[in-house]
Design a protein around this motif. Structure first.
Motif, short mmCIF file in Angstrom:
data_model
loop_
_atom_site.label_atom_id
_atom_site.label_comp_id
_atom_site.label_asym_id
_atom_site.label_seq_id
_atom_site.Cartn_x
_atom_site.Cartn_y
_atom_site.Cartn_z
N VAL A 237 35.17 34.60 39.42
CA VAL A 237 34.71 33.21 39.46
C VAL A 237 33.21 33.17 39.78
CG1 VAL A 237 34.90 31.00 40.66
CG2 VAL A 237 36.96 32.28 40.06
N GLN A 238 32.79 33.98 40.74
CA GLN A 238 31.37 34.03 41.09
C GLN A 238 30.53 34.56 39.93
OE1 GLN A 238 32.06 36.54 44.44
NE2 GLN A 238 32.38 34.84 45.87
N PHE A 239 31.06 35.53 39.21
CA PHE A 239 30.38 36.05 38.02
C PHE A 239 30.21 34.95 36.98
CE2 PHE A 239 31.37 37.74 33.71
CZ PHE A 239 30.14 38.30 33.43
N LEU A 240 31.24 34.14 36.77
CA LEU A 240 31.16 33.07 35.78
C LEU A 240 30.16 31.98 36.20
CD1 LEU A 240 34.93 32.76 34.84
CD2 LEU A 240 33.12 33.92 33.56
N ASP A 241 30.08 31.69 37.50
CA ASP A 241 29.06 30.76 37.97
C ASP A 241 27.67 31.25 37.59
OD1 ASP A 241 30.82 28.96 39.14
OD2 ASP A 241 30.69 29.88 41.15
N ARG A 242 27.46 32.55 37.73
CA ARG A 242 26.15 33.14 37.43
C ARG A 242 25.93 33.26 35.92
NH1 ARG A 242 23.82 35.70 42.06
NH2 ARG A 242 25.01 35.04 43.90
N LEU A 243 27.00 33.39 35.17
CA LEU A 243 26.89 33.38 33.71
C LEU A 243 26.32 32.04 33.23
CD1 LEU A 243 27.60 34.56 30.84
CD2 LEU A 243 29.80 33.38 31.09
N ALA A 244 26.82 30.95 33.81
CA ALA A 244 26.32 29.62 33.43
C ALA A 244 24.84 29.49 33.77
CB ALA A 244 27.14 28.55 34.14
N ARG A 245 24.45 29.99 34.94
CA ARG A 245 23.05 29.94 35.33
C ARG A 245 22.18 30.76 34.37
NH1 ARG A 245 23.26 31.70 41.47
NH2 ARG A 245 25.33 30.85 41.85
N ALA A 246 22.68 31.93 33.99
CA ALA A 246 21.93 32.79 33.08
C ALA A 246 21.72 32.09 31.74
CB ALA A 246 22.67 34.11 32.88
N GLY A 247 22.75 31.42 31.23
CA GLY A 247 22.63 30.71 29.97
C GLY A 247 21.61 29.58 30.04
N GLU A 248 21.63 28.85 31.14
CA GLU A 248 20.66 27.77 31.31
C GLU A 248 19.24 28.33 31.32
OE1 GLU A 248 21.87 25.93 34.92
OE2 GLU A 248 23.41 24.67 33.98
N TRP A 249 19.06 29.45 32.00
CA TRP A 249 17.73 30.06 32.05
C TRP A 249 17.29 30.49 30.65
CZ3 TRP A 249 15.85 34.68 30.42
CH2 TRP A 249 14.55 35.00 30.81
N ALA A 250 18.18 31.11 29.89
CA ALA A 250 17.82 31.59 28.55
C ALA A 250 17.43 30.44 27.63
CB ALA A 250 18.98 32.38 27.95
N LEU A 251 18.15 29.33 27.71
CA LEU A 251 17.83 28.18 26.87
C LEU A 251 16.48 27.57 27.25
CD1 LEU A 251 21.35 26.48 26.72
CD2 LEU A 251 20.20 27.72 24.87
N ALA A 252 16.13 27.65 28.52
CA ALA A 252 14.87 27.09 28.99
C ALA A 252 13.69 28.05 28.83
CB ALA A 252 14.99 26.68 30.46
N ASN A 253 13.98 29.35 28.66
CA ASN A 253 12.93 30.38 28.60
C ASN A 253 13.18 31.33 27.43
OD1 ASN A 253 11.46 30.04 31.44
ND2 ASN A 253 13.66 29.86 31.78
N PRO A 254 13.16 30.81 26.19
CA PRO A 254 13.52 31.63 25.05
C PRO A 254 12.63 32.85 24.83
CG PRO A 254 12.55 29.55 24.33
CD PRO A 254 12.81 29.42 25.79
N GLU A 255 11.32 32.73 25.07
CA GLU A 255 10.43 33.87 24.82
C GLU A 255 10.65 34.96 25.86
OE1 GLU A 255 7.66 36.38 23.12
OE2 GLU A 255 8.74 34.65 22.30
N ALA A 256 10.80 34.58 27.11
CA ALA A 256 11.06 35.58 28.15
C ALA A 256 12.38 36.30 27.91
CB ALA A 256 11.06 34.91 29.53
N TYR A 257 13.37 35.55 27.45
CA TYR A 257 14.67 36.15 27.13
C TYR A 257 14.52 37.15 25.98
CZ TYR A 257 19.59 36.31 25.59
OH TYR A 257 20.85 36.71 25.19
N ALA A 258 13.79 36.76 24.94
CA ALA A 258 13.60 37.66 23.79
C ALA A 258 12.85 38.91 24.21
CB ALA A 258 12.85 36.93 22.69
N GLN A 259 11.83 38.77 25.04
CA GLN A 259 11.06 39.93 25.49
C GLN A 259 11.94 40.89 26.29
OE1 GLN A 259 7.98 40.86 24.81
NE2 GLN A 259 7.15 39.02 23.80
N ALA A 260 12.76 40.35 27.17
CA ALA A 260 13.65 41.20 27.97
C ALA A 260 14.68 41.89 27.09
CB ALA A 260 14.33 40.36 29.05
N TYR A 261 15.22 41.15 26.13
CA TYR A 261 16.20 41.73 25.21
C TYR A 261 15.57 42.86 24.40
CZ TYR A 261 19.84 41.95 21.62
OH TYR A 261 20.82 42.39 20.76
N SER A 262 14.35 42.65 23.93
CA SER A 262 13.64 43.67 23.17
C SER A 262 13.43 44.92 24.00
CB SER A 262 12.30 43.11 22.69
OG SER A 262 11.54 44.10 22.04
N GLN A 263 13.03 44.74 25.25
CA GLN A 263 12.77 45.88 26.12
C GLN A 263 14.05 46.66 26.40
OE1 GLN A 263 11.31 44.89 30.02
NE2 GLN A 263 10.46 46.93 30.36
#
Length: 326
Positions: A237-263
């Motif tokens: 349950v705690q992992f899923l709470d953090r999954l939702a937070r991670a998704g919100e961050w990715a939608l708000a920070n697309p370039e940072a997400y892409a850079q991290a994914y690339s790395q």
């Protein structure tokens, strides 16, 4: 940095490692007065780990965790069936196929992506110009029977009026198929991201993508033994709470997400931007609409012979486990 996308480790090696499947511990485990639950988080091609590492959503988690990476869904669900991972991430049809294969799982969260994250690709100079041209041809599908790419291919064939027995379908794991496609040994390939984008970046041409066919829904599954363990259940349950937070961050920070994914995956940033822009990043509790959409996939897959039996989606869903805090 570990290359998560093209690991040379065999599926057999992963399964033998059991709970030691992790590619890397996310952080040193500190001693606590009370023992913490440890989750082994199953992943495909490093996608989920990239999301969490970019967003830092697992920092300070009240549970310990390790990542277990697989190149495709078939070995991932083999690991979940053998209790080598506690959670898994997959598209709609693979979850149904795993349930048919008696993997003891429950769907515990939904992820929302875009249906153009998969499709049928052909060589740039291929004479194949439309799906109807596949009649009499061989199509490679990744990664195994019951994949989202098989569902997309069958939907495209039906749409084009091509009978399934007019096309030869062969199943190949994506890294093997990628090498064959790059060396022009494959004429038509039904595949999903990140391999789909890589093929297009290397000159492949889209014959038909998943829009109008696939649901674009992905799911997080938890193993039933893990859910039966009170400590692990709370950690999930705690992992899923953090999954939702991670998704919100990715939608708000697309370039940072892409850079991290690339790395993390060592893919070119141009490819990473495309992949992350249409990836399943939004995490939410399972809704009635999600259950209905997945039931439609289950019914159609049973009708078309993709699955040997009809799956009752509600029976493999735990919609009460996670109710995201307001």
């Amino acid at each position: 940095m570990t290359d998560l996308l093209f690991s040379k480790a065999s599926r057999r090696h992963w399964l033998k490692q059991g709970a030691a499947l992790s590619l890397a511990a996310a952080a040193p485990l500190r001693a606590w007065a009370q023992p913490r639950a440890t989750l082994v988080l199953g992943d495909q091609a490093g996608g989920l780990r990239a999301l969490f590492e970019a967003s830092k959503a697992l920092e300070g988690a009240p549970f310990a965790y390790r990542w277990a990476n697989f190149q495709g869904v078939a070995p991932l669900f083999e690991a979940q069936r053998s209790a080598a991972v506690d959670t898994a991430v997959a598209g709609d049809l693979p979850v149904l196929a795993a349930a048919v294969g008696r993997t003891p799982l429950k769907i515990v969260a939904t992820r929302v992506g875009k249906a153009d994250a998969l499709g049928i690709v052909v060589q740039p100079d291929s004479p194949l110009r439309k799906v109807a041209d596949l009649r009499g041809k061989t199509v490679i599908v990744s990664s195994a029977r019951g994949s989202i790419s098989q569902y997309q291919l069958y939907g495209a064939l039906e749409e084009a009026g091509v009978r399934r027995d007019e096309v030869t379908v062969k199943f190949v794991l994506p890294t093997d198929a990628a090498a064959a496609f790059a060396s022009r040994q494959i004429d038509a390939w039904a595949v999903f991201d990140p391999y789909y984008t890589i093929a297009l970046q290397q000159g492949g041409r889209i014959l038909r993508d998943g829009r109008g066919i696939n649901t674009a829904l992905g799911f997080i599954t938890a193993s039933e033994p893990s859910l039966a363990d009170p400590a692990k259940r709370a950690a999930i349950v705690q992992f899923l709470d953090r999954l939702a937070r991670a998704g919100e961050w990715a939608l708000a920070n697309p370039e940072a997400y892409a850079q991290a994914y690339s790395q993390l995956t060592r893919l070119p940033i141009e490819s990473a931007r495309i992949i992350t822009a249409r990836a399943s990043v939004e995490g939410r509790p399972v809704s009635e609409a999600d259950i209905a959409a997945l039931q439609t996939v289950a019914d159609r897959s049973a009708r078309d012979g993709i699955l040997p039996v009809r799956v009752d989606v509600r029976a493999i869903t735990d919609a009460q486990l996670w109710k995201r805090p307001a």
